[in-house]
Scaffold this motif. Structure first.
Motif, PDB file in Angstrom:
ATOM      1  N   ILE A  93      86.523  29.856  10.794  1.00  0.00           N
ATOM      2  CA  ILE A  93      87.265  30.199   9.440  1.00  0.00           C
ATOM      3  C   ILE A  93      87.592  29.195   8.511  1.00  0.00           C
ATOM      4  O   ILE A  93      88.292  29.538   7.741  1.00  0.00           O
ATOM      5  N   VAL A 111      89.278  26.155   9.674  1.00  0.00           N
ATOM      6  CA  VAL A 111      90.321  25.272  10.003  1.00  0.00           C
ATOM      7  C   VAL A 111      89.933  23.965  10.426  1.00  0.00           C
ATOM      8  O   VAL A 111      88.880  23.902  11.124  1.00  0.00           O
ATOM      9  N   VAL A 162      98.125  25.560   8.402  1.00  0.00           N
ATOM     10  CA  VAL A 162      97.098  26.017   7.292  1.00  0.00           C
ATOM     11  C   VAL A 162      97.812  26.369   6.191  1.00  0.00           C
ATOM     12  O   VAL A 162      99.340  26.660   6.050  1.00  0.00           O
ATOM     13  N   ARG A 210      95.963  31.499   4.460  1.00  0.00           N
ATOM     14  CA  ARG A 210      95.054  31.452   5.564  1.00  0.00           C
ATOM     15  C   ARG A 210      95.672  31.913   6.863  1.00  0.00           C
ATOM     16  O   ARG A 210      94.810  32.073   7.918  1.00  0.00           O
ATOM     17  N   ALA A 225      94.244  35.073   8.967  1.00  0.00           N
ATOM     18  CA  ALA A 225      93.097  34.760   9.544  1.00  0.00           C
ATOM     19  C   ALA A 225      93.135  34.130  10.550  1.00  0.00           C
ATOM     20  O   ALA A 225      92.283  34.273  11.710  1.00  0.00           O
ATOM     21  N   ALA A 226      93.835  32.810  10.754  1.00  0.00           N
ATOM     22  CA  ALA A 226      93.985  31.950  11.551  1.00  0.00           C
ATOM     23  C   ALA A 226      94.448  32.707  12.825  1.00  0.00           C
ATOM     24  O   ALA A 226      94.093  32.544  14.079  1.00  0.00           O
ATOM     25  N   THR A 281      98.989  20.690   0.458  1.00  0.00           N
ATOM     26  CA  THR A 281      97.652  21.313   0.891  1.00  0.00           C
ATOM     27  C   THR A 281      96.820  20.369   0.989  1.00  0.00           C
ATOM     28  O   THR A 281      95.617  20.387   1.683  1.00  0.00           O
TER      29      THR A 281
END
Length: 112
Positions: free
Chosen positions: A23, A25, A65, A69, A72-73, A109
């Motif tokens: 995904i 990471v 993250v 996100r 999803a993580a 980020t």
């Protein structure tokens, strides 16, 4: 940004790492840990003597993250780490105020 800490069974580490890489990471920190939750350890017999194993081996995974996100993580970790048996672990989500890349000085980020 959010920090996700997951405590999982050691033999599930490779599956979780691969799921997170799929995904997108990029950074992951892994620490060997010992602990117990509701299972409260167990007793074992060694050379005729019974003893209590209070702390079971675990692995702690830490990732940071962007807020978008997180779901999803979490989903990737849950699917990869689940065995369906007691002691599968926990996931904790924490707020991260700032991140700074030491080498370049990038912040937020961009530092991830």
């Amino acid at each position: 940004m959010k920090k996700i800490e997951a405590i999982i069974k050691p033999f599930k580490l490779d599956e979780v790492k691969e799921a997170l890489q799929e995904i997108g990471v990029q950074g992951i920190t892994v620490t060997e840990a010992k602990g117990f939750g509701r299972q409260k350890g167990h007793t074992e017999l060694y050379r005729g003597a019974e003893y209590v194993v209070d702390f079971l081996p675990k692995v702690k995974i830490e990732i940071v993250v962007p807020a978008g996100r997180v779901e999803a993580a979490i989903d990737a970790i849950q699917k990869a780490a689940r065995t369906g048996r007691i002691g599968d672990g926990k996931i904790f989500i924490l707020n991260v105020e700032e991140a700074i890349r030491i080498r370049t000085g990038e912040t937020g980020t961009d530092a991830l």
